[in-house]
Write a protein that holds these residues in place. Sequence first.
Motif, mmCIF file in Angstrom:
data_model
loop_
_atom_site.group_PDB
_atom_site.id
_atom_site.type_symbol
_atom_site.label_atom_id
_atom_site.label_comp_id
_atom_site.label_asym_id
_atom_site.label_seq_id
_atom_site.Cartn_x
_atom_site.Cartn_y
_atom_site.Cartn_z
ATOM 1 N N GLY A 196 0.812 -1.208 0.000
ATOM 2 C CA GLY A 196 0.000 0.000 0.000
ATOM 3 C C GLY A 196 0.845 1.257 0.000
ATOM 4 O O GLY A 196 0.551 2.227 -0.721
ATOM 5 N N GLN A 197 1.912 1.268 0.797
ATOM 6 C CA GLN A 197 2.805 2.422 0.836
ATOM 7 C C GLN A 197 3.549 2.588 -0.487
ATOM 8 O O GLN A 197 3.777 3.709 -0.948
ATOM 9 C CB GLN A 197 3.776 2.266 2.000
ATOM 10 C CG GLN A 197 3.100 2.361 3.352
ATOM 11 C CD GLN A 197 3.994 1.903 4.488
ATOM 12 O OE1 GLN A 197 5.123 1.455 4.278
ATOM 13 N NE2 GLN A 197 3.491 1.995 5.697
ATOM 14 N N GLU A 198 3.913 1.458 -1.092
ATOM 15 C CA GLU A 198 4.551 1.487 -2.408
ATOM 16 C C GLU A 198 3.647 2.158 -3.437
ATOM 17 O O GLU A 198 4.078 3.027 -4.201
ATOM 18 C CB GLU A 198 4.860 0.053 -2.833
ATOM 19 C CG GLU A 198 5.255 -0.135 -4.278
ATOM 20 C CD GLU A 198 5.327 -1.614 -4.629
ATOM 21 O OE1 GLU A 198 6.453 -2.101 -4.756
ATOM 22 O OE2 GLU A 198 4.272 -2.261 -4.773
ATOM 23 N N SER A 199 2.376 1.770 -3.452
ATOM 24 C CA SER A 199 1.428 2.329 -4.407
ATOM 25 C C SER A 199 1.270 3.838 -4.209
ATOM 26 O O SER A 199 1.307 4.619 -5.174
ATOM 27 C CB SER A 199 0.074 1.636 -4.257
ATOM 28 O OG SER A 199 -0.900 2.219 -5.093
ATOM 29 N N ARG A 200 1.125 4.254 -2.955
ATOM 30 C CA ARG A 200 0.964 5.682 -2.685
ATOM 31 C C ARG A 200 2.209 6.464 -3.075
ATOM 32 O O ARG A 200 2.119 7.557 -3.661
ATOM 33 C CB ARG A 200 0.635 5.899 -1.209
ATOM 34 C CG ARG A 200 -0.764 5.425 -0.821
ATOM 35 C CD ARG A 200 -1.141 5.873 0.572
ATOM 36 N NE ARG A 200 -0.358 5.187 1.598
ATOM 37 C CZ ARG A 200 -0.670 4.004 2.116
ATOM 38 N NH1 ARG A 200 -1.742 3.341 1.686
ATOM 39 N NH2 ARG A 200 0.075 3.456 3.061
ATOM 40 N N ALA A 201 3.382 5.919 -2.757
ATOM 41 C CA ALA A 201 4.630 6.610 -3.077
ATOM 42 C C ALA A 201 4.814 6.773 -4.588
ATOM 43 O O ALA A 201 5.205 7.841 -5.069
ATOM 44 C CB ALA A 201 5.813 5.851 -2.480
ATOM 45 N N LEU A 202 4.522 5.727 -5.337
ATOM 46 C CA LEU A 202 4.702 5.812 -6.790
ATOM 47 C C LEU A 202 3.640 6.689 -7.433
ATOM 48 O O LEU A 202 3.903 7.348 -8.443
ATOM 49 C CB LEU A 202 4.707 4.409 -7.400
ATOM 50 C CG LEU A 202 5.996 3.616 -7.128
ATOM 51 C CD1 LEU A 202 5.858 2.185 -7.625
ATOM 52 C CD2 LEU A 202 7.207 4.285 -7.777
#
Length: 371
Positions: A196-202
């Motif tokens: 989830g954090q990966e998706s938000r960061a990208l």
Amino acid sequence: MVEHSTRQPGPDNRILTATSALDTPFLAVDEQVLDANIARMSAFAAASGLRLRPHAKTHKSLILGQRQLDSGATGLTVATIAESETFAAQGFSDLFIAYPLWLTENKAARLRAVMARARVLLAVDSVAGAQQLASLLPGSSVLVEVDSGHHRTGVVPELAGEVGAAAVGAGLQVLGAFTFPGHSYRPGGGPGDAAGQESRALFVAGESLRSRQITPVICSGGSTPSAGATDSTVLTEIRPGVYVFNDAQQVELGVATMADVALTAVGTVVHSSDARAVVDVGSKILGADQPAWISGGGRLPDEPEARITALSEHHATIDFPGGSRHPAVGERVRIAPNHVCTAVNLADTLVVVGADDVVTHWPVDARGANT
């Protein structure tokens, strides 16, 4: 979600039988499990509309890299220039070095030679790094690395546009952004939270790049633990590595079963007393990685209750709790390393047992390719 095998391994193991003539210790690969792991991740990526660019630092093998491409991977990720040299020299034509490099004249010369053979995508995460890269390799294609929570390398996602604009201004081609959700290696909700954090960061990184008139064609992420929770509405590709073999960490994180572990170290019991045995497999075979949350120095697929309570260079001490089977001196056992990448980098060859139980040896071609 990536599905996993429900088959349970047993003590009457074909790997031990097929390799009984070999001196221990060594790393053994079950080719059937290996191929199933490759096919499973490839099918997941295809069904999710994601490109698969697996990380070859796990296996360092030309044979395995080709199997991944044959199964649908679009290219390979590598860790170092030396790894890119190994794969490019044998015809691998699409490589991503997924770490920001600080180039010297010599490293730039090595990369030019690789780029004469293959398309090489590079990484930047600072204005200074982008300018240094551009001064030595003008026109190179790069991705901006952002930090999605692992806190190793990468800029905060909001600054992706600033770094990207500096890279474009210096003469580089910026194709998008990437991250490594390494904090997915955490029990409980770690893999899902990291995805989830990966998706938000990208997503934020992509918006930041667009604000500087840079179109993010590639949004790349994905570790083996987090791959199954990838947000394909944001990401365009994933770069898992460990999935080809799996290891004790993946099992304890709950993202693989022991039946999905394709690589194990084979050792011989050299001492046995009470509920304890010592085998000739130590940290120079298994690697020394032992995060605080894991239950020992590796796991025995055929003895699920056993625990490796001490690991020295050439020996592992295994405790067998009451009621579990206790191997005798001279008996062979299999151990799944905690971190398979470090174990493979310690081996010259992998002993591969095929579907017909024929044993072959595959070289670890990029072993020690650390520069």
